[in-house]
Design an enzyme around this catalytic site. Structure first.
Site, mmCIF file in Angstrom:
data_model
loop_
_atom_site.group_PDB
_atom_site.id
_atom_site.type_symbol
_atom_site.label_atom_id
_atom_site.label_comp_id
_atom_site.label_asym_id
_atom_site.label_seq_id
_atom_site.Cartn_x
_atom_site.Cartn_y
_atom_site.Cartn_z
ATOM 1 C CG ASP A 14 72.083 63.247 85.212
ATOM 2 O OD1 ASP A 14 71.566 64.569 85.161
ATOM 3 O OD2 ASP A 14 70.901 62.336 85.228
ATOM 4 C CB SER A 15 70.789 64.903 89.266
ATOM 5 O OG SER A 15 69.962 64.392 88.331
ATOM 6 N N GLY A 47 66.686 69.550 89.809
ATOM 7 C CA GLY A 47 65.770 70.233 89.359
ATOM 8 C C GLY A 47 64.802 71.264 90.215
ATOM 9 C CG ASN A 78 68.790 69.189 79.595
ATOM 10 O OD1 ASN A 78 68.854 69.837 78.336
ATOM 11 N ND2 ASN A 78 68.764 67.813 79.600
ATOM 12 C CD GLU A 156 68.274 59.183 89.913
ATOM 13 O OE1 GLU A 156 69.220 58.553 90.558
ATOM 14 O OE2 GLU A 156 68.056 59.599 88.917
#
Ligand code: DGL
Length: 267
Positions: A14-15, A47, A78, A156
């Protein structure tokens, strides 16, 4: 020194820390599978980045995971799924690549008033893949798309009870409540970690749909068909960002023991 490749494993990325929500669901379903996770926290959030940037990051990380023995790659993001899953599948045709996408279909099925909300990143909502998903699955419902700018970055970087983070949740969720949605799909894996706050901000009578368990069930099917069971159940986490932050987050939210690489991953 690079870690030597292990046996076959499931590689998840994931990021940042958001995909740990998917990793956790995978572990519930596959307690014995060897898992590897990369958090690209040095480049989060995705994003608000360009599609080319996200594709480049996804390819580098997938190549790293393949080098570590991954035969199944889970794009637990996503945003990266929306723009990078097709190029990943083209580059590694022999690999099983599982992505995540907002649960539009279950949200539409659950809506009584035919007003469905989606909380996701701007890049996800702008992507062709997401537009095609809505065109296929909306079934005449009015879709309310909320680009939750700043929310993944706040999850985050901040404590999950931080007032700045809770204020962002409140702002994005109340826009959907005011629009009249009775079901809201969580379209970013980071948002799972604040799902209680989202539910509280949406208020009574509005359901949220999170697809982490459905994705994990799909990963379990793919893994069992490919590898069977019985490998060593280790789980190793790496980050391009701050290893201590990843360790703290994992200790608080993962719910099982994982080995955390001390040095940041340079990709
Ligand atoms: N967790 C991510 C997603 O599911 C990415 C959020 C971000 O980096 O902007 O979309």
């Amino acid at each position: 020194m690079a870690t030597p490749p292990s046996d076959n494993c499931i590689g998840v990325f994931d990021s940042g820390v958001g995909g740990l929500s998917v990793l956790r669901a995978i572990r519930w379903q596959l307690p014995l599978a060897p898992l590897r996770y990369v958090a690209d926290s040095a480049h989060a959030p995705y994003g608000e980045r360009s599609a080319d940037f996200i594709r480049d990051r996804a390819e580098r990380i997938a190549a790293h995971l393949v080098g570590q023995g991954a035969t199944v790659i889970v794009v637990a993001c996503n945003t990266a799924t929306a723009v990078a899953i097709d190029p990943l599948r083209r580059r590694w045709p022999g690999l099983s690549v599982v992505g995540v996408e907002p649960g539009v279909r279950p949200a539409v099925a659950a809506s009584l008033n035919r007003h469905v909300g989606v909380m996701a990143t701007d890049a996800t909502l702008r992507s062709e893949r997401f537009r095609a998903l809505v065109a296929r699955e909306a079934d005449g419902c009015t879709m309310h798309l909320q680009a939750c700018n700043g929310l993944a970055a706040a999850i985050e970087q901040r404590d999950l009870n931080d007032p700045v983070l809770l204020d962002l949740v409140q702002r994005h969720a109340s826009a959907l409540r005011e629009a009249g949605a009775d079901v809201v799909a969580l379209g970013c894996t980071h948002y799972t970690f604040v799902s209680t706050a989202i539910e509280e901000s949406l208020g009574a009578g509005i359901r949220i749909i999170d697809t982490a368990n459905a994705i994990a069930a799909q990963v379990a099917r793919v893994w069992k068909a490919k590898e069977g069971a019985g490998a060593e159940p280790r789980c190793r986490l790496e980050t391009t960002g701050d290893s201590r932050r990843l360790a703290q987050f994992a200790a608080r939210w993962l719910g099982f023991d994982a080995e955390i690489a001390a040095r940041p991953l340079s990709l």
